[in-house]
Design an enzyme around this catalytic site. Sequence first.
Site, short mmCIF file in Angstrom:
data_model
loop_
_atom_site.label_atom_id
_atom_site.label_comp_id
_atom_site.label_asym_id
_atom_site.label_seq_id
_atom_site.Cartn_x
_atom_site.Cartn_y
_atom_site.Cartn_z
N ASN A 254 0.86 -1.18 0.00
CA ASN A 254 0.00 0.00 0.00
C ASN A 254 0.90 1.24 0.00
O ASN A 254 2.06 1.18 0.42
CB ASN A 254 -0.89 0.02 1.24
CG ASN A 254 -1.87 1.19 1.23
OD1 ASN A 254 -2.51 1.46 0.22
ND2 ASN A 254 -1.99 1.89 2.35
N HIS B 162 0.85 5.28 1.33
CA HIS B 162 0.11 6.15 2.24
C HIS B 162 0.76 7.54 2.25
O HIS B 162 1.99 7.65 2.38
CB HIS B 162 0.11 5.56 3.65
CG HIS B 162 -0.64 6.40 4.64
ND1 HIS B 162 -2.02 6.47 4.64
CD2 HIS B 162 -0.22 7.21 5.62
CE1 HIS B 162 -2.41 7.30 5.59
NE2 HIS B 162 -1.32 7.76 6.21
N SER C 70 4.79 7.06 2.19
CA SER C 70 5.39 5.78 2.59
C SER C 70 4.78 4.64 1.79
O SER C 70 3.56 4.59 1.61
CB SER C 70 5.14 5.51 4.08
OG SER C 70 5.57 6.58 4.90
#
Length: 217
Positions: free
Chosen positions: A108, A110, A137
Amino acid sequence: MSFPIVVLISGSGSNLQALIDQSLQGQLNVRICAVISNKADAYGLERAKLADIPTHTVDHKLFSSREEFDAELQTIIDQYEPKLVVLAGFMRILTETFAKHYEGRMLNIHPSLLPKYKGLNTHQRAIGAGEKEHGVSVHFVSPELDAGSVILQASTEIAPDDTAESLAKKVHSLEHIIYPLAVKWFSEERLTFQKGIALFDEKALPENGILYNQALL
């Protein structure tokens, strides 16, 4: 042989486009097997269609629980047998069962320098807190929201006149650099996840992962 991935989106799909572009340019040896969205009007689906990538819509509103939605999503993903699942602006909180099924093979991105500012409205929160820098991140997905092992971060200075909108633009430009890079590392098996620990070139990553600089490209 290209490395099979599936990308999940909810919106415009700019990070998806970065992955498509780098794969077409030969910088990224991946094959995007499918793009899946929980929103039928997500522009990222159009980006996928233009690149001849199969698309699916799984509308979360049609399911009575997160568990039922995630089960359907998992069924669709697994038919493509991807080695990596990439969340690219996928705005759904995932169940523990789903997260554990893809543990160590789901990434993911972020928009904050984790562990700071998990959740939403990160740009305004960073400005409101008087931060001097902000960033983005890439991390492995864990059952806890925005809490998986951090792989790679990139930062930008917060200018005195920055707004949430101007800061978001700065962060987006960084996203399009570091997300394909993290996917590249995973496809090359330089980035791995073993026994709950993120490793790069067989060495455990620090809490904040690797800080991006031009030399990494």
